[in-house]
Design a protein around this motif. Structure first.
Motif, PDB file in Angstrom:
ATOM      1  N   GLU A  51       0.813  -1.206   0.000  1.00 57.97           N
ATOM      2  CA  GLU A  51       0.000   0.000   0.000  1.00 57.97           C
ATOM      3  C   GLU A  51       0.852   1.263   0.000  1.00 57.97           C
ATOM      4  N   ASN A  52       2.144   1.122  -0.338  1.00 58.76           N
ATOM      5  CA  ASN A  52       3.030   2.283  -0.324  1.00 58.76           C
ATOM      6  C   ASN A  52       2.541   3.338  -1.302  1.00 58.76           C
ATOM      7  N   THR A  53       2.309   4.530  -0.826  1.00 55.81           N
ATOM      8  CA  THR A  53       1.842   5.622  -1.670  1.00 55.81           C
ATOM      9  C   THR A  53       2.913   6.641  -1.951  1.00 55.81           C
ATOM     10  N   GLY A  54       4.130   6.384  -1.478  1.00 55.33           N
ATOM     11  CA  GLY A  54       5.197   7.347  -1.671  1.00 55.33           C
ATOM     12  C   GLY A  54       5.393   8.250  -0.476  1.00 55.33           C
ATOM     13  N   GLU A  55       4.465   8.206   0.482  1.00 55.67           N
ATOM     14  CA  GLU A  55       4.613   9.012   1.682  1.00 55.67           C
ATOM     15  C   GLU A  55       5.299   8.198   2.769  1.00 55.67           C
ATOM     16  N   ARG A  56       5.764   8.882   3.808  1.00 57.95           N
ATOM     17  CA  ARG A  56       6.428   8.190   4.917  1.00 57.95           C
ATOM     18  C   ARG A  56       5.474   7.172   5.536  1.00 57.95           C
ATOM     19  N   VAL A  57       6.001   5.960   5.735  1.00 56.56           N
ATOM     20  CA  VAL A  57       5.190   4.883   6.291  1.00 56.56           C
ATOM     21  C   VAL A  57       5.553   4.686   7.754  1.00 56.56           C
ATOM     22  N   GLU A  58       4.549   4.538   8.611  1.00 53.43           N
ATOM     23  CA  GLU A  58       4.810   4.342  10.030  1.00 53.43           C
ATOM     24  C   GLU A  58       5.489   2.988  10.259  1.00 53.43           C
ATOM     25  N   PRO A  59       6.320   2.880  11.295  1.00 52.77           N
ATOM     26  CA  PRO A  59       6.978   1.616  11.585  1.00 52.77           C
ATOM     27  C   PRO A  59       5.969   0.475  11.711  1.00 52.77           C
ATOM     28  N   MET A  60       6.373  -0.710  11.201  1.00 48.55           N
ATOM     29  CA  MET A  60       5.505  -1.868  11.265  1.00 48.55           C
ATOM     30  C   MET A  60       6.340  -3.043  11.740  1.00 48.55           C
ATOM     31  N   VAL A  90      22.557  -0.060  13.528  1.00 52.69           N
ATOM     32  CA  VAL A  90      22.709   0.927  12.457  1.00 52.69           C
ATOM     33  C   VAL A  90      21.371   1.623  12.251  1.00 52.69           C
ATOM     34  N   SER A  91      21.377   2.956  12.242  1.00 56.07           N
ATOM     35  CA  SER A  91      20.131   3.702  12.043  1.00 56.07           C
ATOM     36  C   SER A  91      19.676   3.573  10.593  1.00 56.07           C
ATOM     37  N   ARG A  92      18.393   3.846  10.360  1.00 63.73           N
ATOM     38  CA  ARG A  92      17.857   3.796   8.997  1.00 63.73           C
ATOM     39  C   ARG A  92      18.610   4.770   8.084  1.00 63.73           C
ATOM     40  N   ARG A  93      18.871   5.962   8.606  1.00 65.61           N
ATOM     41  CA  ARG A  93      19.576   6.962   7.803  1.00 65.61           C
ATOM     42  C   ARG A  93      20.968   6.473   7.403  1.00 65.61           C
ATOM     43  N   ASP A  94      21.707   5.925   8.383  1.00 68.31           N
ATOM     44  CA  ASP A  94      23.046   5.445   8.095  1.00 68.31           C
ATOM     45  C   ASP A  94      23.015   4.216   7.198  1.00 68.31           C
ATOM     46  N   PHE A  95      21.985   3.398   7.338  1.00 67.54           N
ATOM     47  CA  PHE A  95      21.827   2.225   6.481  1.00 67.54           C
ATOM     48  C   PHE A  95      21.661   2.652   5.026  1.00 67.54           C
ATOM     49  N   ILE A  96      20.816   3.638   4.773  1.00 70.55           N
ATOM     50  CA  ILE A  96      20.583   4.103   3.406  1.00 70.55           C
ATOM     51  C   ILE A  96      21.872   4.684   2.827  1.00 70.55           C
ATOM     52  N   ARG A  97      22.567   5.498   3.610  1.00 67.93           N
ATOM     53  CA  ARG A  97      23.795   6.119   3.117  1.00 67.93           C
ATOM     54  C   ARG A  97      24.862   5.079   2.806  1.00 67.93           C
ATOM     55  N   GLY A 117      10.739  -3.237   9.205  1.00 73.61           N
ATOM     56  CA  GLY A 117       9.752  -2.605  10.070  1.00 73.61           C
ATOM     57  C   GLY A 117       9.935  -1.122  10.271  1.00 73.61           C
ATOM     58  N   LEU A 118      10.749  -0.498   9.401  1.00 72.14           N
ATOM     59  CA  LEU A 118      11.046   0.925   9.580  1.00 72.14           C
ATOM     60  C   LEU A 118      10.336   1.812   8.575  1.00 72.14           C
ATOM     61  N   GLY A 119       9.503   1.215   7.717  1.00 74.70           N
ATOM     62  CA  GLY A 119       8.789   2.015   6.734  1.00 74.70           C
ATOM     63  C   GLY A 119       9.568   2.161   5.452  1.00 74.70           C
ATOM     64  N   ALA A 120       8.866   2.345   4.347  1.00 73.44           N
ATOM     65  CA  ALA A 120       9.507   2.488   3.046  1.00 73.44           C
ATOM     66  C   ALA A 120      10.013   3.907   2.858  1.00 73.44           C
TER      67      ALA A 120
END
Length: 613
Positions: A51-60, A90-97, A117-120
């Protein structure tokens, strides 16, 4: 270590799945190989989050089934990073980088983040606005001829970047994004990096960009005979002849030593590293040949340049029909031109000179967090600064909070006397921040036998807010008996020939030097601080530091980088060869209603999505 960690995490995840009942059949249980490999970039986030719409997704909740499937096609190094995200190390931000550095696609990284579980990741929409505008830019005068090999100033590199492109782009968030390269990956040791090139990319002159063009472009920069500014990046990392063509669309970089951050070395972070035809023989101003979204219309040295949309561009066509750059020698005329409607953008706005625009309701300020800074070096090989206690005493005199709030009007963050700014994922945030402490500074001076103080000359350049910074330091160190005589020079006189023995910068007892933004700290760790550093104005020679810096640069793993970074931060606080007082924001000023403008803290300016309301 990475493989063992991966196996341990898989075992733990299986136990958690049994506990959570996650071994029961679930929707979307069948996936394609392309999806798991990350090649199906359109659908991977939708699979883990339909159901990802491109907006921030809440943790699941974590989807261990999908994580296990993704892990099957990843390397031990990549899986160790995924494990760090799942375990919370590792934080989500650091993971992406860091994932982008290893060559993982952004859709795949977003899919993994969602499965953990951190959202898309949010989908970035293309800038909305009418196409066909003319975008007018105020920029500094290029200091020399526009040449990809030798360009070294902001005014020149922003012009070069309008027509020529990089293998990858270092974004404002320090995440690497594909450009002329579609993907990249290291070998197990980080000594060879393989880049896969985008097909169907054409130069403005008509030929297709292929591997031989990449090899020739990088070899020119790595050749000491060409005296490229890029040697400050490639020295000790990549030699001429070490860039190899595998096939028309694959290039290998064979490095002098392991390097975990190498993709940044051939990204927009290294502003010389644009890809131009292999046939290039010099005199770039006659052709301005590149692959970019704009083509040259007209260039007049010392006056300006104009560009038109490249309708044969490989990517989305540029929204503006044309762009115009007007060169200015000083900031104040730029400000008047912006306020008077003659230009739409000031590419870089110094805080002090442009303070009036910061609150102007007719002006928008784009503020980028950067790691640009002013290094205050202190000679470690001669009195009165030979004793590290004296250098620490001087560092303790600085009121960094006032520097940020007063001098920089809040457009900066405090530095902690190492290159590791908070923006870097590898920075150890547990290292205490150095604060002003005059009492401790006086004690250190007494212990070093310098309790009565001394006189010393501080030499620096007349650039941005550096003269005012020097005056603040001059006042602060009076409290410990240090009398600073300021020697403020124009930039040409300060840098001289930029070699030891022929440069006020490199030969001064104390000096302040501007250092531009970099997506990773490698250049800052090597050139001004390593014993053999080409910019080691502090004449700092420390074997323990050299070993740690080499280890950090070689590390492929984010957690290994953090471990080395913490040790380096503590060592530099103890030795203090250089004071890093603050890291300042990069400011770009635009007229209201202008959208889609994307500057970088390296002084580049991406205008292909710019539009006027």
């Amino acid at each position: 270590m990475g493989m063992n960690r991966w196996k341990q995490c898989l075992k733990k995840n299986r136990l958690l799945r049994r506990k959570d009942g996650m071994d029961q059949p679930r929707p979307h249980a069948t996936v394609s190989t392309d999806l798991v490999d990350g090649r199906d970039t359109e659908n991977i986030q939708e699979f883990v989050n339909p159901e990802n719409t491109g907006e921030r997704v809440e943790p699941m909740s974590k989807n261990y089934r999908i994580l296990d499937l993704i892990r099957r096609s990843r390397s031990p190094l990549e899986n160790h990073l995924i494990d760090g995200l799942v375990d919370g190390r590792v934080s989500r931000r650091d993971f992406i980088r860091h994932g982008s550095l290893l060559g993982l696609s952004l859709p795949l990284l977003g899919g993994i983040s969602a499965a953990a579980g951190l959202g898309a990741m949010p989908t970035l929409a293309r800038a909305q606005g009418a196409p066909g505008a003319t975008i007018r830019v105020a920029s500094s005068v290029p200091a020399a001829a526009i040449d990809p090999v030798t360009i070294a100033d902001a005014g020149g590199l922003v012009i070069l970047q309008q027509v020529a492109e990089f293998l990858c782009i270092d974004g404002p968030d320090l995440v690497l994004k594909p450009a002329l390269a579609e993907s990249w990956k290291p070998n197990d040791t980080g000594t060879v990096w393989t880049f896969t090139l985008r097909k169907g990319v054409k130069f403005h002159s008509g030929g297709e960009m292929k591997a031989e063009d990449v090899v020739a472009s990088i070899d020119r920069l790595a050749d000491p005979a060409n005296s490229s500014n890029a040697l400050s990046v490639f020295n000790g990392i990549l030699q001429k002849g070490a860039t190899k063509k595998v096939d028309d669309y694959t290039v290998e970089f064979h490095l002098d030593a392991p390097n975990g951050n190498f993709p940044y070395m051939v990204s927009s972070d290294n502003y010389n590293a644009v890809i131009i035809p292999a046939s290039y023989k010099g005199d770039y101003e006659k052709s301005f040949d590149g692959t970019g979204p704009f083509k040259l219309e007209k260039y007049t040295a010392k006056v300006g340049a104009s560009f038109v949309r490249n309708d044969d561009y490989w990517g989305d066509k540029a929204l503006p029909e044309r762009t115009e750059f007007t060169f200015f020698a000083d900031t104040q005329p730029m400000i008047l031109a912006l306020q008077g409607g003659q230009v739409d953008i000031i590419n870089q706005l110094p805080v002090l000179a442009g303070v009036g625009l910061l609150t102007d309701p007719a002006i928008d300020i784009i503020s980028l967090k950067s790691v640009a800074h002013q290094q205050l070096h202190m000679r470690c090989d001669s009195d009165p600064l030979k004793d590290p206690r004296v250098r620490r005493a001087i560092a303790l005199c600085l009121d960094r909070k006032k520097l940020v709030a007063g001098l920089m009007k809040g457009r900066a963050i405090e530095g902690n006397d190492s290159p590791f700014a908070a923006a870097y994922p590898s920075t150890d945030p547990t290292v205490p921040q150095r604060q002003q402490d005059i009492a401790q500074a006086k004690q250190l001076m007494e212990a070093a036998g310098a309790g009565k103080g001394f006189k010393v000359t501080l030499t620096t350049e007349r650039y941005l807010e550096i003269p005012e910074y020097a005056q603040l330091i001059q006042n602060w160190v009076k409290e410990i008996g240090v009398e600073l005589e300021l020697n403020i020079l124009d930039q040409g006189a300060y840098y001289g020939d930029a070699v030891f023995g022929k440069s006020n910068w490199l030969d001064s007892v104390m000096g302040i030097t501007d250092y531009g933004h970099r997506g990773v700290p490698n250049v800052f760790l090597a050139a001004p601080l390593r014993s053999d550093g080409t910019w080691n104005a502090a004449h700092f020679k420390n074997k323990d530091y050299d070993t740690l810096a080499t280890s950090y640069i070689a590390a492929l793993d984010l957690e290994a980088q953090k471990a080395d970074a913490g040790k380096i931060q503590k060592l530099l606080l103890e030795e203090t060869p250089v004071i890093f007082g603050y890291f300042y924001d990069y400011l770009t000023a635009t007229t209201k209603g202008l959208t889609g403008v994307q500057p970088t803290a390296m002084s580049q300016l991406f205008l292909e999505k710019a539009a006027k309301a």
